[in-house]
Design a protein around this motif. Structure first.
Motif, PDB file in Angstrom:
ATOM      1  N   ASP A 177      26.426 -25.218  38.411  1.00 51.42           N
ATOM      2  CA  ASP A 177      27.392 -24.028  38.419  1.00 51.42           C
ATOM      3  C   ASP A 177      27.739 -23.609  39.598  1.00 51.42           C
ATOM      4  OD1 ASP A 177      26.098 -22.617  37.448  1.00 51.42           O
ATOM      5  OD2 ASP A 177      26.952 -22.741  35.731  1.00 51.42           O
ATOM      6  N   GLN A 178      26.387 -23.494  40.592  1.00 51.35           N
ATOM      7  CA  GLN A 178      26.753 -22.252  41.782  1.00 51.35           C
ATOM      8  C   GLN A 178      27.496 -22.871  43.155  1.00 51.35           C
ATOM      9  OE1 GLN A 178      22.929 -21.745  41.565  1.00 51.35           O
ATOM     10  NE2 GLN A 178      23.613 -19.644  40.681  1.00 51.35           N
ATOM     11  N   GLU A 179      28.722 -23.946  43.091  1.00 53.17           N
ATOM     12  CA  GLU A 179      29.485 -24.586  43.823  1.00 53.17           C
ATOM     13  C   GLU A 179      29.983 -23.508  45.157  1.00 53.17           C
ATOM     14  OE1 GLU A 179      32.326 -27.082  45.788  1.00 53.17           O
ATOM     15  OE2 GLU A 179      31.837 -27.607  43.699  1.00 53.17           O
ATOM     16  N   ASP A 180      30.396 -22.350  44.274  1.00 53.36           N
ATOM     17  CA  ASP A 180      31.132 -21.128  45.028  1.00 53.36           C
ATOM     18  C   ASP A 180      29.899 -20.194  45.812  1.00 53.36           C
ATOM     19  OD1 ASP A 180      33.676 -22.605  44.583  1.00 53.36           O
ATOM     20  OD2 ASP A 180      33.529 -21.158  42.470  1.00 53.36           O
ATOM     21  N   LEU A 181      29.061 -20.412  45.349  1.00 57.97           N
ATOM     22  CA  LEU A 181      27.955 -19.498  45.985  1.00 57.97           C
ATOM     23  C   LEU A 181      27.408 -19.771  46.437  1.00 57.97           C
ATOM     24  CD1 LEU A 181      26.116 -17.050  45.308  1.00 57.97           C
ATOM     25  CD2 LEU A 181      24.472 -18.494  43.853  1.00 57.97           C
ATOM     26  N   CYS A 182      26.962 -21.325  47.122  1.00 57.99           N
ATOM     27  CA  CYS A 182      26.352 -21.667  47.596  1.00 57.99           C
ATOM     28  C   CYS A 182      27.068 -22.151  48.639  1.00 57.99           C
ATOM     29  CB  CYS A 182      26.240 -23.418  47.277  1.00 57.99           C
ATOM     30  SG  CYS A 182      25.455 -24.443  49.086  1.00 57.99           S
ATOM     31  N   ARG A 183      28.379 -22.281  48.153  1.00 59.38           N
ATOM     32  CA  ARG A 183      29.832 -22.513  49.716  1.00 59.38           C
ATOM     33  C   ARG A 183      29.490 -20.677  50.785  1.00 59.38           C
ATOM     34  NH1 ARG A 183      32.972 -26.353  50.337  1.00 59.38           N
ATOM     35  NH2 ARG A 183      32.755 -28.281  48.808  1.00 59.38           N
ATOM     36  N   ARG A 184      29.601 -19.864  50.102  1.00 58.80           N
ATOM     37  CA  ARG A 184      29.132 -18.659  50.486  1.00 58.80           C
ATOM     38  C   ARG A 184      28.190 -18.719  51.340  1.00 58.80           C
ATOM     39  NH1 ARG A 184      28.956 -12.154  47.301  1.00 58.80           N
ATOM     40  NH2 ARG A 184      27.440 -11.709  49.119  1.00 58.80           N
ATOM     41  N   LEU A 185      27.582 -18.649  50.634  1.00 60.31           N
ATOM     42  CA  LEU A 185      25.273 -18.306  51.675  1.00 60.31           C
ATOM     43  C   LEU A 185      25.420 -19.020  52.510  1.00 60.31           C
ATOM     44  CD1 LEU A 185      23.590 -18.148  48.315  1.00 60.31           C
ATOM     45  CD2 LEU A 185      24.268 -16.206  50.068  1.00 60.31           C
ATOM     46  N   ALA A 186      26.503 -20.583  52.425  1.00 59.35           N
ATOM     47  CA  ALA A 186      26.506 -21.700  54.051  1.00 59.35           C
ATOM     48  C   ALA A 186      27.388 -20.979  54.627  1.00 59.35           C
ATOM     49  CB  ALA A 186      27.105 -22.539  53.245  1.00 59.35           C
ATOM     50  N   ARG A 187      27.917 -19.755  54.932  1.00 56.05           N
ATOM     51  CA  ARG A 187      28.698 -18.965  55.957  1.00 56.05           C
ATOM     52  C   ARG A 187      27.567 -17.879  56.509  1.00 56.05           C
ATOM     53  NH1 ARG A 187      33.030 -19.347  52.205  1.00 56.05           N
ATOM     54  NH2 ARG A 187      32.784 -17.325  51.145  1.00 56.05           N
ATOM     55  N   PRO A 188      27.841 -17.956  58.019  1.00 54.72           N
ATOM     56  CA  PRO A 188      27.336 -16.890  58.854  1.00 54.72           C
ATOM     57  C   PRO A 188      27.707 -15.566  58.037  1.00 54.72           C
ATOM     58  CG  PRO A 188      28.026 -18.128  60.351  1.00 54.72           C
ATOM     59  CD  PRO A 188      28.648 -18.800  58.857  1.00 54.72           C
ATOM     60  N   ALA A 189      26.908 -14.313  57.949  1.00 51.32           N
ATOM     61  CA  ALA A 189      26.825 -12.887  57.741  1.00 51.32           C
ATOM     62  C   ALA A 189      26.277 -12.481  57.723  1.00 51.32           C
ATOM     63  CB  ALA A 189      27.172 -13.084  55.432  1.00 51.32           C
ATOM     64  N   ALA A 190      26.517 -11.029  57.988  1.00 49.11           N
ATOM     65  CA  ALA A 190      25.343 -10.070  58.831  1.00 49.11           C
ATOM     66  C   ALA A 190      24.089  -9.317  57.292  1.00 49.11           C
ATOM     67  CB  ALA A 190      26.038  -9.136  58.859  1.00 49.11           C
ATOM     68  N   ASP A 191      24.858  -9.700  56.020  1.00 44.88           N
ATOM     69  CA  ASP A 191      23.959  -9.482  55.501  1.00 44.88           C
ATOM     70  C   ASP A 191      24.510 -10.468  53.795  1.00 44.88           C
ATOM     71  OD1 ASP A 191      22.286  -8.727  52.939  1.00 44.88           O
ATOM     72  OD2 ASP A 191      23.311  -7.089  52.724  1.00 44.88           O
ATOM     73  N   LYS A 192      23.835 -11.850  53.723  1.00 43.81           N
ATOM     74  CA  LYS A 192      24.395 -12.748  53.004  1.00 43.81           C
ATOM     75  C   LYS A 192      24.105 -12.756  51.560  1.00 43.81           C
ATOM     76  CE  LYS A 192      23.550 -16.902  56.064  1.00 43.81           C
ATOM     77  NZ  LYS A 192      23.115 -18.081  55.798  1.00 43.81           N
ATOM     78  N   PHE A 193      22.899 -11.537  51.344  1.00 39.45           N
ATOM     79  CA  PHE A 193      23.231 -11.038  49.764  1.00 39.45           C
ATOM     80  C   PHE A 193      23.575  -9.584  49.675  1.00 39.45           C
ATOM     81  CE2 PHE A 193      19.471 -13.279  51.589  1.00 39.45           C
ATOM     82  CZ  PHE A 193      19.107 -14.382  50.554  1.00 39.45           C
ATOM     83  N   ALA A 194      24.675  -9.271  49.941  1.00 42.36           N
ATOM     84  CA  ALA A 194      25.613  -8.120  49.666  1.00 42.36           C
ATOM     85  C   ALA A 194      26.150  -8.808  48.075  1.00 42.36           C
ATOM     86  CB  ALA A 194      26.424  -7.509  50.841  1.00 42.36           C
ATOM     87  N   GLY A 195      25.860  -7.162  47.140  1.00 43.88           N
ATOM     88  CA  GLY A 195      26.561  -8.102  45.755  1.00 43.88           C
ATOM     89  C   GLY A 195      26.406  -8.978  45.204  1.00 43.88           C
ATOM     90  N   LEU A 196      25.383  -9.672  45.670  1.00 48.40           N
ATOM     91  CA  LEU A 196      24.840 -10.357  44.808  1.00 48.40           C
ATOM     92  C   LEU A 196      23.724  -9.895  43.885  1.00 48.40           C
ATOM     93  CD1 LEU A 196      24.267 -13.387  47.380  1.00 48.40           C
ATOM     94  CD2 LEU A 196      26.409 -13.359  45.617  1.00 48.40           C
ATOM     95  N   ASP A 197      23.186 -10.938  42.730  1.00 43.09           N
ATOM     96  CA  ASP A 197      22.271  -9.986  41.610  1.00 43.09           C
ATOM     97  C   ASP A 197      21.325 -11.190  42.448  1.00 43.09           C
ATOM     98  OD1 ASP A 197      23.729  -8.475  40.723  1.00 43.09           O
ATOM     99  OD2 ASP A 197      25.222  -9.666  39.182  1.00 43.09           O
ATOM    100  N   TRP A 198      19.428 -10.158  42.521  1.00 43.33           N
ATOM    101  CA  TRP A 198      19.106 -11.159  42.545  1.00 43.33           C
ATOM    102  C   TRP A 198      17.805 -10.176  41.929  1.00 43.33           C
ATOM    103  CZ3 TRP A 198      15.480  -9.521  47.015  1.00 43.33           C
ATOM    104  CH2 TRP A 198      16.225  -8.349  47.999  1.00 43.33           C
ATOM    105  N   THR A 199      16.819 -11.294  42.849  1.00 37.94           N
ATOM    106  CA  THR A 199      14.768 -10.550  41.757  1.00 37.94           C
ATOM    107  C   THR A 199      13.648 -10.585  43.286  1.00 37.94           C
ATOM    108  OG1 THR A 199      14.657 -11.399  40.547  1.00 37.94           O
ATOM    109  CG2 THR A 199      15.917  -9.813  39.610  1.00 37.94           C
ATOM    110  N   PRO A 200      12.806  -9.579  43.360  1.00 37.87           N
ATOM    111  CA  PRO A 200      12.065 -10.394  44.485  1.00 37.87           C
ATOM    112  C   PRO A 200      11.096 -10.913  44.250  1.00 37.87           C
ATOM    113  CG  PRO A 200      11.545  -8.187  43.486  1.00 37.87           C
ATOM    114  CD  PRO A 200      13.483  -8.454  42.971  1.00 37.87           C
ATOM    115  N   SER A 201      10.779 -12.138  44.543  1.00 36.19           N
ATOM    116  CA  SER A 201       9.427 -12.502  43.819  1.00 36.19           C
ATOM    117  C   SER A 201       8.129 -12.525  44.620  1.00 36.19           C
ATOM    118  CB  SER A 201       9.140 -14.368  45.091  1.00 36.19           C
ATOM    119  OG  SER A 201       9.602 -13.556  46.506  1.00 36.19           O
ATOM    120  N   SER A 202       7.417 -12.457  44.366  1.00 34.46           N
ATOM    121  CA  SER A 202       5.956 -12.112  44.688  1.00 34.46           C
ATOM    122  C   SER A 202       5.703 -11.593  46.009  1.00 34.46           C
ATOM    123  CB  SER A 202       4.676 -12.503  44.108  1.00 34.46           C
ATOM    124  OG  SER A 202       4.212 -13.612  44.758  1.00 34.46           O
ATOM    125  N   ALA A 203       5.945 -12.395  46.227  1.00 28.72           N
ATOM    126  CA  ALA A 203       6.763 -11.995  47.911  1.00 28.72           C
ATOM    127  C   ALA A 203       7.423 -11.273  47.763  1.00 28.72           C
ATOM    128  CB  ALA A 203       6.039 -13.182  48.734  1.00 28.72           C
TER     129      ALA A 203
END
Length: 393
Positions: free
Chosen positions: A84-110
């Motif tokens: 159910d993340q097709e729309d997200l996938c298409r957004r992330l596949a497009r060029p952007a200065a900051d692909k993660f702007a407005g997205l919810d994410w958490t950092p990995s251990s690295a």
């Protein structure tokens, strides 16, 4: 041994077509570049490689600017995208200065981004980067991994996105269909009376998620039924308009957007039909020669299910191309028309469209006065059915 690869010429288009018949999973590779910025790239080449030691791989093109930045990171995280993340996938596949702007994410251990809602995450360090023709083969040494949401993954197949759906996943949809059939029993008497009175076929349809399904049918004397109970067609223009005509703008826009490839003029026609349906309280379509058979076959294909993305696009295009059947026009006094169907909504107590009644197999040609008389009879039956459903609900 001779270098046969150097003597073999493979057409790139054919290469993509043939290999496209094998589905691949879709993943987002993330990391923190040497300048401290989060970087991400969508790949369809992620794979497991070895259990001992635990290795995975992905294959970016050598021309990828995203990978050039990613390889400056100390490691990377694989985000397995969900169905159910097709729309997200298409957004992330497009060029952007900051692909993660407005997205919810958490950092990995690295520190690499792990997106909310992914199936799994796999943290790696770079093991090695090998030559793979016009691609790199990037081997990652797995450091940590975790299943985060045990749902079906997003797949890429024949140029389209989709999800793997075992039969057991389909039960909720079947329950929706059963509910629609039960609801239709409340209106069957109205359908049978109308079918007998006009000498035509009356069919009830229910919305089942993003599809519309046949849940009941009745026919007048000497009229054979054409509708198949349980058969489905996609809720997309120009089909199923009465299910969205009274919905909010977001729902209307989503319905119009499902007509992939439709130009602005055609999209405007779809919106105009919704406005006309709201004003009239009913809708109609006309026979359109050879496109009738093409549309029928496309809907049969859709109803059988298990369409590949390529066939799905072909079916969608056939449905959109049947727009001539739905072109608007005033019913001129004294003129005759070859009407394919007239449709009217059945509502629940809250006013939501629960079913749509379709009047078809009508005598042709018919004068405008007769068509409007049929529409009045159908809407009267639909209103009676609405009252019965509201009372029962």
């Amino acid at each position: 041994m001779p270098d046969t690869a150097a003597d073999t010429t493979i057409d790139p288009l054919k290469f993509r077509e043939v290999l496209g018949h094998y589905p691949t999973g879709v993943a987002l590779i993330t990391g923190i570049a040497d300048d401290g910025a989060a970087i991400g790239m969508v790949v369809g080449t992620f794979t497991s490689v070895s259990l001992d030691p635990p290795l995975v791989a992905f294959l970016p093109t050598k021309s990828s600017h995203s990978f050039e930045r990613l390889r400056t990171a100390s490691g990377f995280t694989v985000n397995i995208l969900a169905h159910d993340q097709e729309d997200l996938c298409r957004r992330l596949a497009r060029p952007a200065a900051d692909k993660f702007a407005g997205l919810d994410w958490t950092p990995s251990s690295a520190g690499a981004p792990i997106l909310d809602g992914v199936v799994a995450s796999i943290d790696c360090t770079f093991h090695s980067i090998l030559d793979g023709g016009d691609h790199h083969i990037v081997l990652g040494a797995v450091q940590e991994l975790e299943v985060r949401r045990p749902v079906a993954p997003l797949l890429f197949f024949q140029g389209g996105y989709g999800g793997f759906t075992p039969r057991s996943f389909m039960v909720p949809t079947d329950q929706e269909l059963a509910s629609g059939v039960t609801l239709a029993q409340e209106v069957r008497s109205s359908m049978e009376l109308l079918a007998e009175e006009i000498g035509a076929e009356v069919t009830a349809f229910a919305r089942i998620g993003s599809d519309v399904a046949t849940v009941a049918t009745a026919a007048g004397k000497d009229i054979g039924t054409t509708a198949v109970l349980g058969a489905r067609f996609p809720l997309m223009p120009p089909l199923g308009e009465l299910f969205v005509a009274w919905e909010d703008q977001t729902e209307v826009d989503a319905w119009v957007a499902r007509a992939f490839g439709a130009d602005e003029e055609t999209q405007s026609l779809f919106r105009s039909r919704l406005e006309t349906a709201r004003r009239r309280g009913w809708a109609l379509s006309f026979h359109s020669g050879s496109t009738d058979n093409d549309l029928l076959e496309a809907m049969r294909d859709y109803g059988r299910g298990e369409l590949t993305p390529a066939r799905q696009r072909a079916v969608t295009q056939t449905i959109v191309s049947a727009t001539d059947r739905y072109r608007l026009g005033t019913l001129e006094a004294g003129e005759t028309y070859d009407v394919d169907a007239i449709m009217a909504p059945v509502r629940n107590a809250a006013g939501t469209v629960q079913l749509v009644l379709r009047l078809s197999q009508l005598p042709a040609p018919a004068t405008s006065e007769r068509v409007q008389a049929w529409a009045r009879q159908l809407t009267s039956a639909a209103n009676e059915a609405s009252a019965r459903i509201a009372k029962a609900g």
